[in-house]
Design an enzyme around this catalytic site. Structure first.
Site, PDB file in Angstrom:
ATOM      1  N   ARG A  31      -1.123  14.844   0.344  1.00  0.00           N
ATOM      2  CA  ARG A  31      -2.000  15.481   1.335  1.00  0.00           C
ATOM      3  C   ARG A  31      -1.452  16.852   1.739  1.00  0.00           C
ATOM      4  NH1 ARG A  31      -3.023  10.222   1.672  1.00  0.00           N
ATOM      5  NH2 ARG A  31      -4.999   9.442   2.555  1.00  0.00           N
ATOM      6  N   GLY A  94      -4.733   7.933  -7.714  1.00  0.00           N
ATOM      7  CA  GLY A  94      -5.982   7.982  -6.966  1.00  0.00           C
ATOM      8  C   GLY A  94      -6.095   9.236  -6.125  1.00  0.00           C
ATOM      9  N   SER A 168     -12.793   2.510  -0.930  1.00  0.00           N
ATOM     10  CA  SER A 168     -11.541   3.252  -0.767  1.00  0.00           C
ATOM     11  C   SER A 168     -11.679   4.284   0.335  1.00  0.00           C
ATOM     12  CB  SER A 168     -11.151   3.949  -2.078  1.00  0.00           C
ATOM     13  OG  SER A 168     -10.014   4.773  -1.876  1.00  0.00           O
ATOM     14  N   SER A 169     -10.687   4.330   1.217  1.00  0.00           N
ATOM     15  CA  SER A 169     -10.671   5.361   2.251  1.00  0.00           C
ATOM     16  C   SER A 169     -10.457   6.739   1.643  1.00  0.00           C
ATOM     17  CB  SER A 169      -9.567   5.074   3.271  1.00  0.00           C
ATOM     18  OG  SER A 169      -8.285   5.183   2.664  1.00  0.00           O
ATOM     19  N   GLN A 170      -9.962   6.798   0.396  1.00  0.00           N
ATOM     20  CA  GLN A 170      -9.710   8.089  -0.248  1.00  0.00           C
ATOM     21  C   GLN A 170     -10.986   8.908  -0.415  1.00  0.00           C
ATOM     22  OE1 GLN A 170      -7.613   7.235  -3.899  1.00  0.00           O
ATOM     23  NE2 GLN A 170      -5.631   7.058  -2.864  1.00  0.00           N
ATOM     24  N   GLU A 312      -2.152  -1.745   0.378  1.00  0.00           N
ATOM     25  CA  GLU A 312      -1.139  -1.419  -0.625  1.00  0.00           C
ATOM     26  C   GLU A 312       0.128  -2.251  -0.477  1.00  0.00           C
ATOM     27  OE1 GLU A 312       1.053   2.504   1.176  1.00  0.00           O
ATOM     28  OE2 GLU A 312      -1.014   2.715   0.542  1.00  0.00           O
ATOM     29  N   ARG A 343      -5.654  -5.751  -8.661  1.00  0.00           N
ATOM     30  CA  ARG A 343      -4.414  -6.340  -8.160  1.00  0.00           C
ATOM     31  C   ARG A 343      -4.567  -7.821  -7.811  1.00  0.00           C
ATOM     32  NH1 ARG A 343      -2.043  -1.235  -4.611  1.00  0.00           N
ATOM     33  NH2 ARG A 343      -0.882  -0.316  -6.332  1.00  0.00           N
ATOM     34  N   ARG A 384       3.401  -1.269  -7.814  1.00  0.00           N
ATOM     35  CA  ARG A 384       3.572  -2.287  -6.771  1.00  0.00           C
ATOM     36  C   ARG A 384       3.639  -3.708  -7.359  1.00  0.00           C
ATOM     37  NH1 ARG A 384       4.118   1.014  -2.786  1.00  0.00           N
ATOM     38  NH2 ARG A 384       2.614   2.696  -2.408  1.00  0.00           N
TER      39      ARG A 384
END
Length: 423
Positions: A31, A94, A168-170, A312, A343, A384
């Protein structure tokens, strides 16, 4: 899986104890790079993560005409005239595949995007559709996935846009980060099921406000970014708290004591919730200045957790739950089916291949403890998943982790840090 042999996960001979320093946050690093690239002057960042995702982001911005230099660990970003033609390799990041297109729309020329093989399966139609509605020309051959190209005209009209960011918040963060540079700013309305990972949205908003951008998020599911400059800002990157998860989990599952240094007093990172989450598993947690210590008690309790805002963290928490003495339920994480891999399916498959009893639900995982045996744990090119396997290997002898190198996505030093802690 790539082979039938992997990295031998270290087993704990007893309680794991030690002190760990984790590098900078990937989420904050990428960011900060994006905001610095479109700021009103040069910015210098300290503690910037050096990992695959941040390297991909730096390369993407440089390809658009941004200047990036480094000296003595300080990275200086100098905004330039954004222009194409250019090609952006998103890898499996992402943040790159979603945050860079709204910036590329400000460039003059065509910017082509592609990435790893699995990246072509990740849904992009939400952000691409949002950009189209704001007047951006995009060619994706009707797939809504990579490869695609953004034909920038040097500016973006901006204005109102409605999207479904439940996946996704992205998708929201991507528009937030670039929106101030659009002619009319951006007025984002989410229409759909709840947006996951609220801490990441809080992070984006907080970082914008630090740089003088006006953001109105007073109305639920709506974010209004006023047009205007993004102020250049020298800043220090917090440690990556999500990457601290496996190290702290080592204390929980072995009855040990692990301290992570540099823990911030306040943070918008999802990993900031780890102290409370590990307490739910029965651990003891204390914060002394910037030293966070987790102590295992010799017992790992079952949990019932809503992880919708901290998805995550799921793989490591699932590994802890597999080693608990009671059933656990992890909820609110259906969106993890569209992360680096599916996942939920991956965790179910790999735990059960070792003798576990893990089942997917509509929005999560149901975990019933069972004795586990040795075997190869697939990672699906997902860092992860590798972290989860390492936690499991502490207690289950003979675990091998397929493609441990995938941890380089956000923590290249993971194998060395992990081996040092366990030994």
């Amino acid at each position: 899986m790539e082979s039938q042999q992997g990295w031998p996960a270290p087993s704990a001979e007893g309680a794991v104890s030690g002190r760990v320093t984790v590098p900078g946050s990937k989420s904050i690093s990428n960011r900060a790079l994006v905001l610095a690239a479109i700021a009103d002057g040069p910015s210098t960042l300290s503690g910037l993560l050096v990992a695959r995702d941040t390297t991909l982001m730096r390369s993407a911005l440089v390809s658009l005409g941004v200047g990036i230099s480094e000296q003595d660990g300080l990275v200086t970003i100098t905004p330039g005239s954004l222009k194409g033609p250019a090609s952006v390799d998103c890898g499996l990041a992402g943040t790159v595949m979603r945050f860079v297109p709204p910036v590329a729309a400000l460039a003059d020329g065509e910017i082509a995007f592609d990435g790893d093989l699995y990246a072509r399966e990740r849904p992009m139609h939400i952000i691409l559709g949002a950009l189209r509605s704001l007047g951006v020309r995009i060619e994706d051959h009707g797939t809504g996935r990579m490869p695609y190209s953004v034909s920038g005209a040097g500016s973006v009209r901006g204005g109102k846009v409605t999207l479904d960011a439940s996946g996704s918040s992205q998708f929201v963060s991507a528009l937030l980060l670039a929106g101030a540079r659009y002619d009319e700013g951006v007025d984002i309305l989410h229409d759909g099921k709840p947006v996951p990972s609220q801490p990441h949205l809080d992070m984006s908003v907080a970082m914008l406000r630090e740089r003088g951008v006006q953001v109105d998020d007073s109305e639920p599911n709506r974010w209004i970014v006023a047009p205007g400059p993004i102020r250049a800002l020298d800043s220090a990157i917090e440690p990556d708290l999500s990457n601290a998860a496996p190290f702290l989990a080592a204390a929980v599952v072995t009855g040990g004591e692990v301290t992570v240094t540099g823990w911030p007093a306040q943070t918008t990172q999802p990993g900031g919730q780890l102290p409370e989450l590990f307490t739910r598993f029965g651990a003891e947690v204390s914060l002394d200045g910037d030293l966070l210590t987790v102590r295992g008690t010799g017992r790992v309790k079952g949990v019932d957790l809503d992880l919708s805002q901290v998805g995550e963290l799921t793989p490591v928490l699932a590994a802890v739950a597999v080693l608990a003495d009671e059933p656990s339920y992890l909820r609110g994480i259906a969106h993890l089916r569209n992360h680096e891999t599916d996942r939920l399916a991956a965790l179910e498959a790999e735990f059960n291949a070792l003798g576990g009893d893990v089942n997917q639900t509509a929005d999560g995982l149901e975990i019933r403890p069972k004795p586990l045996h040795s075997g190869l744990f697939g990672t699906y090119h997902d860092h992860r998943m590798a972290h989860a396997a390492a936690v499991l290997g502490l207690v289950v002898p003979g675990i091998e982790i397929e493609n441990i190198a995938t941890t380089a996505k956000t923590l290249p030093e993971f194998p060395e840090l992990w081996s040092a802690l366990v030994s």
